[in-house]
Design an enzyme around this catalytic site. Structure first.
Site, PDB file in Angstrom:
ATOM      1  N   ARG A  24      37.113  38.708  24.677  1.00 40.56           N
ATOM      2  CA  ARG A  24      38.445  38.840  24.019  1.00 40.56           C
ATOM      3  C   ARG A  24      39.031  37.415  23.957  1.00 40.56           C
ATOM      4  NH1 ARG A  24      40.057  43.687  28.102  1.00 40.56           N
ATOM      5  NH2 ARG A  24      38.135  42.877  29.134  1.00 40.56           N
ATOM      6  N   THR A  86      29.730  44.224  35.609  1.00 44.60           N
ATOM      7  CA  THR A  86      29.923  43.608  36.813  1.00 44.60           C
ATOM      8  C   THR A  86      29.209  44.206  37.889  1.00 44.60           C
ATOM      9  OG1 THR A  86      31.590  45.553  37.217  1.00 44.60           O
ATOM     10  CG2 THR A  86      32.424  43.235  36.399  1.00 44.60           C
ATOM     11  N   TYR A 108      36.635  38.208  41.302  1.00 51.73           N
ATOM     12  CA  TYR A 108      36.599  38.199  39.926  1.00 51.73           C
ATOM     13  C   TYR A 108      36.967  36.629  39.757  1.00 51.73           C
ATOM     14  CZ  TYR A 108      35.528  42.940  39.340  1.00 51.73           C
ATOM     15  OH  TYR A 108      34.913  44.462  39.567  1.00 51.73           O
ATOM     16  N   ASN A 365      59.155  -9.375  35.213  1.00 54.55           N
ATOM     17  CA  ASN A 365      59.984  -8.414  34.225  1.00 54.55           C
ATOM     18  C   ASN A 365      59.284  -8.719  33.023  1.00 54.55           C
ATOM     19  OD1 ASN A 365      63.233  -7.372  33.630  1.00 54.55           O
ATOM     20  ND2 ASN A 365      62.148  -8.686  31.826  1.00 54.55           N
ATOM     21  N   ASN A 374      44.973  -5.282  24.726  1.00 48.27           N
ATOM     22  CA  ASN A 374      43.750  -5.324  25.498  1.00 48.27           C
ATOM     23  C   ASN A 374      42.404  -4.843  24.639  1.00 48.27           C
ATOM     24  OD1 ASN A 374      45.001  -3.007  24.864  1.00 48.27           O
ATOM     25  ND2 ASN A 374      43.873  -1.774  26.590  1.00 48.27           N
ATOM     26  N   ALA A 411      60.438 -15.239  24.149  1.00 47.04           N
ATOM     27  CA  ALA A 411      60.426 -14.194  23.258  1.00 47.04           C
ATOM     28  C   ALA A 411      59.561 -14.286  22.272  1.00 47.04           C
ATOM     29  CB  ALA A 411      62.039 -13.804  22.999  1.00 47.04           C
TER      30      ALA A 411
HETATM   31  C1  UD1 Z   1      37.064  44.917  35.915  1.00 50.84           C
HETATM   32  C2  UD1 Z   1      36.757  46.257  36.687  1.00 50.84           C
HETATM   33  C3  UD1 Z   1      37.990  47.249  36.395  1.00 50.84           C
HETATM   34  C4  UD1 Z   1      39.307  46.470  37.105  1.00 50.84           C
HETATM   35  C5  UD1 Z   1      39.518  44.914  36.285  1.00 50.84           C
HETATM   36  C6  UD1 Z   1      40.354  43.912  37.197  1.00 50.84           C
HETATM   37  C7  UD1 Z   1      34.579  46.903  36.335  1.00 50.84           C
HETATM   38  C8  UD1 Z   1      33.573  47.659  35.739  1.00 50.84           C
HETATM   39  N1  UD1 Z   1      35.897  46.832  35.882  1.00 50.84           N
HETATM   40  O1  UD1 Z   1      37.526  45.406  34.395  1.00 50.84           O
HETATM   41  O2  UD1 Z   1      37.954  48.389  37.163  1.00 50.84           O
HETATM   42  O3  UD1 Z   1      40.413  47.117  36.966  1.00 50.84           O
HETATM   43  O4  UD1 Z   1      38.258  44.294  36.335  1.00 50.84           O
HETATM   44  O5  UD1 Z   1      40.594  43.035  36.605  1.00 50.84           O
HETATM   45  O6  UD1 Z   1      34.348  46.089  37.152  1.00 50.84           O
HETATM   46  N2  UD1 Z   1      31.529  39.467  34.604  1.00 50.84           N
HETATM   47  C9  UD1 Z   1      30.329  39.044  34.800  1.00 50.84           C
HETATM   48  N3  UD1 Z   1      29.254  39.748  34.305  1.00 50.84           N
HETATM   49  C10 UD1 Z   1      29.348  40.746  33.456  1.00 50.84           C
HETATM   50  C11 UD1 Z   1      30.619  41.254  33.056  1.00 50.84           C
HETATM   51  C12 UD1 Z   1      31.732  40.738  33.704  1.00 50.84           C
HETATM   52  O7  UD1 Z   1      30.057  38.058  35.726  1.00 50.84           O
HETATM   53  O8  UD1 Z   1      28.296  41.301  33.005  1.00 50.84           O
HETATM   54  C13 UD1 Z   1      32.545  38.963  35.279  1.00 50.84           C
HETATM   55  C14 UD1 Z   1      33.713  38.487  34.371  1.00 50.84           C
HETATM   56  O9  UD1 Z   1      33.512  37.151  34.083  1.00 50.84           O
HETATM   57  C15 UD1 Z   1      35.113  38.539  34.752  1.00 50.84           C
HETATM   58  C16 UD1 Z   1      34.820  39.650  36.051  1.00 50.84           C
HETATM   59  O10 UD1 Z   1      33.319  39.863  35.968  1.00 50.84           O
HETATM   60  O11 UD1 Z   1      35.308  37.478  35.869  1.00 50.84           O
HETATM   61  C17 UD1 Z   1      35.457  41.065  35.418  1.00 50.84           C
HETATM   62  O12 UD1 Z   1      34.879  41.173  34.168  1.00 50.84           O
HETATM   63  P1  UD1 Z   1      35.640  41.762  33.012  1.00 50.84           P
HETATM   64  O13 UD1 Z   1      35.100  42.073  31.816  1.00 50.84           O
HETATM   65  O14 UD1 Z   1      36.918  41.136  32.913  1.00 50.84           O
HETATM   66  O15 UD1 Z   1      36.034  43.421  33.654  1.00 50.84           O
HETATM   67  P2  UD1 Z   1      37.349  44.388  33.097  1.00 50.84           P
HETATM   68  O16 UD1 Z   1      36.950  44.965  31.887  1.00 50.84           O
HETATM   69  O17 UD1 Z   1      38.755  43.689  33.217  1.00 50.84           O
HETATM   70 CA    CA Z   2      38.991  41.311  33.378  1.00 49.04          CA
END
Ligand code: UD1
Ligand code: CA
Length: 453
Positions: A24, A86, A108, A365, A374, A411
């Site tokens: 996004r 995640t 996160y 000054n 330079n 000057a």
């Molecule tokens: C996630 C949570 C959601 C929570 C929200 C809070 C899950 C499934 N959902 O959703 O419940 O309310 O955060 O902000 O966990 N990332 C990875 N690898 C991946 C996917 C994500 O490292 O495959 C990292 C992203 O870089 C990010 C974090 O995990 O820093 C969260 O990922 P993101 O996709 O933003 O999760 P949300 O949809 O916001």
């Molecule tokens: Ca997020």
């Protein structure tokens, strides 16, 4: 005397999720490397973690990302090969934690407003549950996973926004992201999750329902919503930047810095300003600025990588670029630019000057419009100006050049040879004055009548 030890947080390892595409954001730059207050947002998360001294900190990154994160020091990296959710991301940290048997704190990387206090609250809550989840109540809960809390107050499940039914969607208590659980339990539960959901991803959040099925105690601990806001797109990036700026300004004001219009002052995470300094409106600080006590920075000045000594006066409309090192009581006025130069105490450059790759001795000054030349189109050269020198208006100092203590540069001079101490240097064409020449010239050049339209 009985010493009461400070309540230490138990030993834990941190796993910071930083892979995932951040689709996004619509960016070639990985999401967690987008800056907030001039440093990658993930560095704010790691800074909040640092005072709690985790036994290990593992950052889960996507392939090729570790190289781009060299500025982020003191952490291990684990690579998640594909962004499969995640849950999969935390599993990627398993190898890095293979000899670790304590608690794992999952954070996160896209929540840069998280504070040390919030993390501490979660770690402490582990004494009352096997799995602790950070819950929060944001103004707009719609994008977050909903926390399904049972009658006994324990957490039963987390349902992702896209997987919610109408009743679940109405829940305002949501998953902020962070969790704490023993390493062995964490990786056990993760090995049992699947990807049967709206996003076809392995959800870390699914370990909650699984943990309950296995009879574990699961608790959601409420943390402040402002701390937990996540960056998912550029609109949220701007909102979190604004929140971070508010925090940084408040901190400086509480430390004794006056800001005439704080909402117009932009700071970097590492901006340091001494007590009783005053910052005017519309001043911007880039990274690496240290300002001493009793300094006045007037409106519309821009500072980056600069050091400003006590009692200095900067601006309005001044620009201090990286390597500007100003001693005490230096005055830098409007439309003066200083780069990679040391200005000793009491130097004044009050109007329209450029000082680059130079050293300027005490009390010298620098006149309006004076310029250190330079750059010869190929290389940069240094200008060394001694103490108590007077550099006249519009002088061009062609580097490399030395102007010794107490010298005067007239000057309008273009100075190409070194000037010894106490010498007066003039480097300009001698003036020719012709009496009556003005009217003679006008006679030769009569004003043309404008044609009527
Ligand atoms: C996630 C949570 C959601 C929570 C929200 C809070 C899950 C499934 N959902 O959703 O419940 O309310 O955060 O902000 O966990 N990332 C990875 N690898 C991946 C996917 C994500 O490292 O495959 C990292 C992203 O870089 C990010 C974090 O995990 O820093 C969260 O990922 P993101 O996709 O933003 O999760 P949300 O949809 O916001
Ligand atoms: Ca997020």
């Amino acid at each position: 005397m009985i010493m009461i030890p400070a309540m230490a947080t138990p030993s834990f390892a941190a796993v910071v999720l930083a892979a995932g595409q951040g689709k996004r954001m619509k960016s070639a730059l990985p999401k967690v490397l987008h800056p907030i207050a001039r440093i990658p947002m993930i560095q704010h998360v790691l800074a909040a973690l640092k005072p709690l001294a985790p036994a290990r900190a593992v950052v889960v990154v996507s392939p090729g990302m570790a190289e781009r994160m060299l500025a982020v020091k003191g952490v291990d990296y684990a690579v998640q090969r594909e962004p499969r959710g995640t849950g999969d991301a935390v599993t990627a940290a398993k190898v890095a934690l293979k000899n670790f048997s304590g608690d794992v704190l999952v954070l996160y990387g896209d929540t840069p407003l998280i504070t040390t206090g919030t993390i501490k609250t979660l770690l402490k809550a582990r004494s009352s549950a096997d799995l602790v989840v950070a819950g929060t109540r944001p103004d707009d809960p719609s994008p977050y996973g909903r926390l399904v809390v049972g009658k006994d107050g324990s957490l039963e499940a987390i349902v992702e926004a896209r997987d919610c039914d109408a009743a679940q969607r109405a829940i305002s208590f949501v998953n902020a992201g962070p969790m704490v659980i023993a390493a062995s339990k964490l990786f056990d539960l993760l090995s049992a999750i699947d990807r049967n959901n709206a996003q076809n991803e392995y959800y870390l959040t699914d370990i909650v329902a699984l943990a309950r099925q296995r009879g574990m105690r699961v608790r959601a601990v409420e943390v402040p919503a402002e701390d937990m806001a996540g960056v998912n797109d550029r609109v949220e990036l701007a909102a979190i930047e604004a929140a971070m700026q508010r925090r940084l300004r408040l901190k400086l004001m509480r430390e004794g810095v006056t800001m005439l219009a704080p909402e117009t002052v932009f700071l970097a995470a590492d901006t340091r300003i001494g007590q009783d300094s005053t910052i005017g409106p519309n001043v911007t600080f880039g990274p690496g600025v240290t300002v001493g006590k009793n300094v006045e920075i007037l409106g519309f000045s821009h500072l980056e990588g600069a050091t400003v000594g006590e009692g200095a006066r900067i601006g309005p409309f001044a620009r201090l670029r990286p390597g500007a090192d100003l001693g005490n009581d230096v005055h830098i006025g409007n439309f003066v630019e200083v780069k990679n130069s040391r200005l000793d105490a009491g130097v004044k450059a009050n109007h329209l000057a450029y000082i680059g790759d130079a050293s300027v001795g005490a009390r010298t000054n620098v006149g309006a419009g004076a310029v250190t030349c330079n750059y010869d189109g190929v290389d940069k050269h240094r200008t060394e100006i001694g103490a108590d020198v007077f550099v006249g208006t519009n002088a061009s100092l062609v580097a490399p050049i030395k102007i010794a203590d107490g010298a005067i540069v007239a000057a309008g001079s273009t100075i190409t040879d070194n000037v010894p101490a106490d010498a007066l240097a003039l480097g300009r064409a001698r003036q020719v004055t012709k009496p009556g020449g003005a009217s003679a010239w006008r006679k030769k050049h009569p004003k043309k009548k404008l044609a009527k339209r």
